[in-house]
Design an enzyme around this catalytic site. Structure first.
Site, short mmCIF file in Angstrom:
data_model
loop_
_atom_site.label_atom_id
_atom_site.label_comp_id
_atom_site.label_asym_id
_atom_site.label_seq_id
_atom_site.Cartn_x
_atom_site.Cartn_y
_atom_site.Cartn_z
NE ARG A 46 -41.16 7.86 8.83
CZ ARG A 46 -41.30 7.03 9.87
NH1 ARG A 46 -39.76 6.72 10.32
NH2 ARG A 46 -42.06 6.52 10.69
CE LYS A 198 -49.32 -7.31 23.59
NZ LYS A 198 -48.19 -7.59 24.08
N GLY A 351 -48.83 3.29 11.64
CA GLY A 351 -48.19 2.98 10.38
C GLY A 351 -48.94 1.98 9.59
N GLY A 374 -46.14 6.59 17.27
CA GLY A 374 -46.25 6.77 18.74
C GLY A 374 -46.69 8.02 19.33
P1 ADP Z 1 -51.13 0.92 13.60
O1 ADP Z 1 -49.78 0.65 13.15
O2 ADP Z 1 -51.81 1.41 12.65
O3 ADP Z 1 -51.15 1.54 14.86
P2 ADP Z 1 -51.23 -1.69 14.81
O4 ADP Z 1 -49.73 -1.87 14.87
O5 ADP Z 1 -51.77 -1.71 16.61
O6 ADP Z 1 -51.89 -0.65 13.95
O7 ADP Z 1 -51.75 -2.97 14.56
C1 ADP Z 1 -51.61 -3.52 13.16
C2 ADP Z 1 -51.65 -5.03 13.00
O8 ADP Z 1 -52.68 -5.46 13.68
C3 ADP Z 1 -51.70 -5.26 11.37
O9 ADP Z 1 -50.63 -5.97 11.29
C4 ADP Z 1 -52.82 -6.36 11.54
O10 ADP Z 1 -52.49 -7.52 10.60
C5 ADP Z 1 -53.09 -6.90 13.10
N1 ADP Z 1 -54.40 -7.29 13.25
C6 ADP Z 1 -55.52 -6.63 13.33
N2 ADP Z 1 -56.49 -7.40 13.46
C7 ADP Z 1 -55.90 -8.75 13.76
C8 ADP Z 1 -56.26 -10.15 14.03
N3 ADP Z 1 -57.60 -10.31 14.21
N4 ADP Z 1 -55.63 -11.02 14.02
C9 ADP Z 1 -54.16 -10.92 13.98
N5 ADP Z 1 -53.64 -9.48 13.67
C10 ADP Z 1 -54.43 -8.51 13.68
MG MG Z 2 -48.05 -0.96 13.74
#
Ligand code: ADP
Ligand code: MG
Length: 398
Positions: A46, A198, A351, A374
């Site tokens: 960063r 989620k 992230g 976010g």
């Molecule tokens: P980002 O940070 O890129 O926005 P998120 O925080 O929404 O992404 O989600 C990332 C997390 O989702 C990762 O830690 C990954 O392990 C988890 N994940 C994705 N698919 C699954 C799954 N099928 N079961 C458990 N965890 C999952």
């Molecule tokens: Mg994340």
């Protein structure tokens, strides 16, 4: 591939709009919210990201006062001091950098970092008095902390009303340009690949892309409520009642026909590297109880890669599996390979998504890495970001 010839004018005031800043004090809001370990900066990404803006202003003779938050300190907890950041910044710029303990004690110098702005209780309340005190310290204001632009805080929004001139920094400008071009003027087809853990975190993003994209490919934990809502049995896969209700609503929206769900999944009997695993063709068979999906399967990888290959623009947010565990990383790896191989404009945010690209060593092979977290997702959702709105050119501006 770049947006250079298609990017709309976002209306954001930029460094060029500041005029002469030689010898002037410019307050620069930066994102120095870095991970610390044993009193040292553990990852300086960063800090490196804002160096171009800092150098550009220094070359124009500006004297800089840098303002950032770090974590969520209670009172003036020294564990959240920007001292380690100051030391790293001095190394990176090969210049002397001073640390101002608070707003009333700003040392003279060309490069000063103000202590953690969240030591000030007025910061997160966007207190007008704090905003005015910040404004009084500077002749001009630059915001290069796009990741905080979705919050109306004194240092991201309020201060703008107390300085004569304000503008976005280079990083901030590029985020707004790339994300606006993706949402309002993309090369088509526009393909969104959305994953993550989620559904409830990402439902607004999915719904926005159903409006503007040509195809929305779902993966990851987020996809299971959609499979369940379409009548599939998903065993012990991630899915809560709220996610299921949201998926049911989304499937009824206009544009829902653009959604593509996984046709096969890698399932395991435990969330563990040594778990037993197999591939389930979820379009034809159920996942048994005791098994949970942890990645997209080979048919889905190939189908999604095919869509990505033919895209004009790809926006990717969210790993499509539990990629942190090696046996379940193949799906996310396949998406990353497809994203770096396509001729499309590629924008990757989030992230964990950036962490995945970095893990596969391809983070510098996408058109734009959106580091705004976010704030990037809020922008994509179409929500007005207070930090962006504050820097928009008024119709009366030249
Ligand atoms: P980002 O940070 O890129 O926005 P998120 O925080 O929404 O992404 O989600 C990332 C997390 O989702 C990762 O830690 C990954 O392990 C988890 N994940 C994705 N698919 C699954 C799954 N099928 N079961 C458990 N965890 C999952
Ligand atoms: Mg994340």
């Amino acid at each position: 591939m770049s947006f250079a010839d298609t990017a709309p004018n976002s209306g954001l005031r930029t460094l060029g709009d500041l005029g002469d800043v030689a010898g002037r004090r410019v307050l620069v809001r930066v994102d120095f919210n870095v991970p610390l370990q044993d009193g040292q900066v553990a990852d300086d990404t960063r800090i490196r990201l804002v160096l171009p803006t800092l150098r550009a202003l220094r070359e124009r003779g500006a004297r800089l006062l840098l303002v950032s938050h770090l974590g969520r300190p209670k009172d003036r907890d020294p564990a959240f001091s920007l001292r380690p950041v100051v030391d790293r910044l001095a190394l990176l710029l090969a210049e002397e950098v001073a640390l101002a303990p608070d707003l009333d004690h700003i040392p003279d110098g060309d490069l000063v970092v103000l202590e953690n702005i969240r030591y000030e209780p007025g910061e997160t309340k966007n207190d007008p008095q704090l905003a005015a005190r910040l404004g009084a310290l500077a002749d001009a204001y630059v915001n290069d902390a796009f990741g905080s632009a979705h919050r109306a805080h004194a240092s991201t929004e309020g201060v703008v009303h107390h300085v004569a001139r304000s503008a976005a920094g280079l990083l901030f400008e590029r985020e707004v340009e790339m994300l606006s071009a993706t949402m309002s003027d993309p090369r088509r087809p526009l393909v969104a690949v959305l994953g993550g853990a989620k559904a409830t975190d990402k439902i607004a993003v999915i719904e926005r892309f159903l409006e503007v994209a040509d195809a929305v490919l779902l993966g990851g934990g987020m996809g299971y409520p959609f499979l369940a809502a379409s009548g599939r049995r998903i065993g012990n896969s991630l899915c809560d009642a709220e996610g299921l209700a949201a998926a049911r609503r989304t499937l009824e929206l206009p544009g829902a026909e653009k959604l593509r769900l996984a046709v096969d999944l890698v399932v395991a009997d435990d969330f563990a590297t040594d778990a037993a695993r197999r591939v389930v063709n979820i379009d034809a068979e159920d996942i048994e109880d005791g098994w949970e999906a942890l990645d997209i399967g080979p048919r889905t990888r190939a189908a999604y890669a095919h869509v990505i290959e033919r895209a004009g623009t790809v926006f990717w947010n969210g790993p499509v599996g539990a990629f942190e565990l090696a046996p379940f990383a193949a799906g996310t790896h396949a998406i990353a390979d497809a994203v770096v191989a396509t001729d499309a404009v590629t924008v990757v945010g989030g992230g964990d998504s950036i962490a995945a690209l970095t893990k596969f060593g391809v983070e510098d092979r996408v058109t734009h890495l959106s580091t705004g977290g976010g704030a990037s997702l809020a922008f994509v959702e179409g929500r007005p970001l207070p930090g962006v709105v504050a820097l928009m050119r008024a119709p009366s501006d030249g």
